[in-house]
Scaffold this active site. Structure first.
Site, PDB file in Angstrom:
ATOM      1  N   SER A  83      -7.013   4.101  -1.593  1.00 13.25           N
ATOM      2  CA  SER A  83      -6.761   2.658  -1.569  1.00 13.25           C
ATOM      3  C   SER A  83      -7.996   1.846  -1.966  1.00 13.25           C
ATOM      4  O   SER A  83      -7.857   0.759  -2.515  1.00 13.25           O
ATOM      5  CB  SER A  83      -6.292   2.224  -0.180  1.00 13.25           C
ATOM      6  OG  SER A  83      -4.983   2.677   0.032  1.00 13.25           O
ATOM      7  N   ASP A 105       0.840  -1.198   0.000  1.00 17.58           N
ATOM      8  CA  ASP A 105       0.000   0.000   0.000  1.00 17.58           C
ATOM      9  C   ASP A 105       0.878   1.252   0.000  1.00 17.58           C
ATOM     10  O   ASP A 105       1.673   1.454   0.913  1.00 17.58           O
ATOM     11  CB  ASP A 105      -0.943   0.004   1.208  1.00 17.58           C
ATOM     12  CG  ASP A 105      -2.122   0.931   0.998  1.00 17.58           C
ATOM     13  OD1 ASP A 105      -1.895   2.117   0.663  1.00 17.58           O
ATOM     14  OD2 ASP A 105      -3.271   0.492   1.153  1.00 17.58           O
TER      15      ASP A 105
HETATM   16 ZN   LIG Z   1      -2.957   6.314   2.124  1.00 12.18          ZN
END
Ligand SMILES: [Zn+2]
Length: 449
Positions: free
Chosen positions: A88, A44
């Site tokens: 995300s 991420d």
């Molecule tokens: Zn972030």
């Protein structure tokens, strides 16, 4: 003439038939056997700068550097306002479903309709499935594979949805969304999803030792109330590493004769990047890389497992070298003992600045300017609760010459690497929605959106 026509038509039909048989034979012969197992890694917020930082920090090649097939990925969402920079959830939706959507959507399209995910498709093929993360298991990235919601923040709802999806292995944080307020959690409906999971046949574990003992069946591991610790802060006796969780998930899922789909997220690379904590970014990238090694070691012993490594977006606009200088000082970051946000800043008061900088950051020569910056941050703290965290991160980044252009995500391309059957399709420049399509193709399904 008629007879000739009939004969001609007959001949044509025979030729066409032969052609069809021949070409279908050739396509079957040409197509590689599908991948039985797919392990998808998502770092991420992990852009190219993050990988370079991890590599320099390690002083050696990363596992992901060894992938022969790699490419670049565009990440923009289909959002009416935030056109070029994804969050995300929209990025995970694109990867999980092949559909671009608005920021904060969890596997629903722009019309808020649920879209089928690769995990659901794998389940239909009889495969075992798993989701592993260092964030709350209900957080955007894992959620987009086994839940559908118009809002990523509805994590109590997402927890129910994920359990109903009967994912075989779920490992991460986020216990707070599985238990009621009375039990110390965040659920307002009074439900105890841990008890419900047990009734559904899950073994529920809450620490590393309990997890290591489980060898089969459905497994739900919730190791913290919220996110798991940053790697630099992790209590390795209590909390499993991302690599350990990945190994356990593969051990259990690989018992399914139909194969498995597993998504593993290094979820906190992003969090450390939002606050510009370079030492923490480096350690979380390395922990992610070690998890990739676990899957790669599994895949290398066989020829049926596709391993993909990618990111959902870049966070921070991270650059090796900054502040107009042709240099980078990684040794500065290596002396830092804990995360600024969760350990160091909470210890700081206006009276112990020198002592904390010495004990936790290895800084013995704090300058007057840096001291003023810190004291001003304390004055600002009432208006801006993250002022102290930001000041420490600024001092560290400037000393290390680590550059940042944003406290948010950026629209920069991210890497993709692949190993195993169909790895060669993950090359060149692709879009994040292509990752879904290529995974579907790799497991032997031709029809996709
Ligand atoms: Zn972030």
């Amino acid at each position: 003439m008629r007879l000739f026509l009939k004969k001609g038509l007959g001949l044509l039909l025979v030729v066409m038939l032969l052609w069809l048989i021949l070409t279908s034979y050739i396509t079957v012969a040409e197509a590689a056997p599908p991948a039985k197992n797919v392990v998808l890694f998502i770092g991420d917020g992990m852009g190219y700068g993050h990988l370079t930082l991890g590599r320099i920090f390690k002083g050696n090649a990363l596992t992901v550097d060894g992938f022969k097939y790699n490419g670049t990925v565009s990440t923009y969402p289909n959002d009416p306002v935030e056109k070029w920079v994804t969050d995300s959830s929209a990025a995970a939706t694109a990867i999980a479903t092949g559909v671009k959507t608005y920021n904060s959507a969890i596997s629903v399209d722009v019309n808020k309709k649920p879209v089928e995910t690769i995990l659901e498709i794998a389940q239909k093929k009889g495969k075992a499935t798993g989701l592993v993360t260092t964030t709350r298991i209900t957080h955007a990235t894992p959620a987009a594979f086994a839940a559908h919601n118009v809002d990523r923040d509805a994590e109590n709802e997402i927890a129910v949805d994920m359990l109903n999806h009967k994912v075989d292995v779920l490992l991460g944080g986020g216990k707070q969304h599985f238990i009621s307020k009375e039990q110390g959690g965040k659920r307002e409906d009074g439900r105890d999803l841990i008890a419900e999971a047990k009734k559904m046949g899950y073994t529920v574990v809450e620490n590393r030792d309990e997890m290591l003992k489980v060898t089969r069946g459905k497994l739900l591991g919730l190791f913290k109330m919220s996110h798991l610790s940053f790697e630099i802060d992790r209590d390795s006796g209590r909390e499993p590493s991302l690599a350990e969780m990945t190994k356990k998930a593969i051990e259990i899922l690989s018992k399914d004769k139909d194969g498995f789909f597993l998504m593993v997220e290094g979820g906190r690379i992003d969090h450390a990047s939002h606050i510009h904590d370079g030492a923490v970014v480096a350690r979380d990238v390395l922990a992610f890389d070690e998890a990739v090694k676990v899957a790669l070691d599994f895949a290398k012993g066989r020829n049926d497992t596709l391993v993909i490594v990618t990111a959902d977006h870049e966070t921070g606009g991270l650059s090796i070298g900054g502040y107009g200088q042709y240099n980078f000082e990684p040794e500065v970051l290596k002396l830092q003992k804990n995360s600024i946000e969760e350990v160091i800043a909470p210890k700081l008061t206006p009276d112990n600045i020198k002592q904390v900088f010495s004990n936790y950051l290895g800084i013995e020569d704090l300058t007057i300017d840096e001291m003023i910056l810190m004291l001003n941050a304390f004055k600002e703290k009432d208006k801006n609760p993250s002022a102290v965290v930001n000041a420490v991160a600024d001092i560290m980044s400037k000393r290390a010459l680590l550059g940042w252009t944003s406290t948010a995500h950026t629209g920069a391309d991210v890497p993709v690497m692949a190993y195993g059957p169909y790895a060669e399709t993950f090359t060149g420049h692709i879009d994040n929605t292509d990752i879904f399509k290529l995974m579907v193709q790799a497991i032997g399904l031709k029809i996709y959106r």
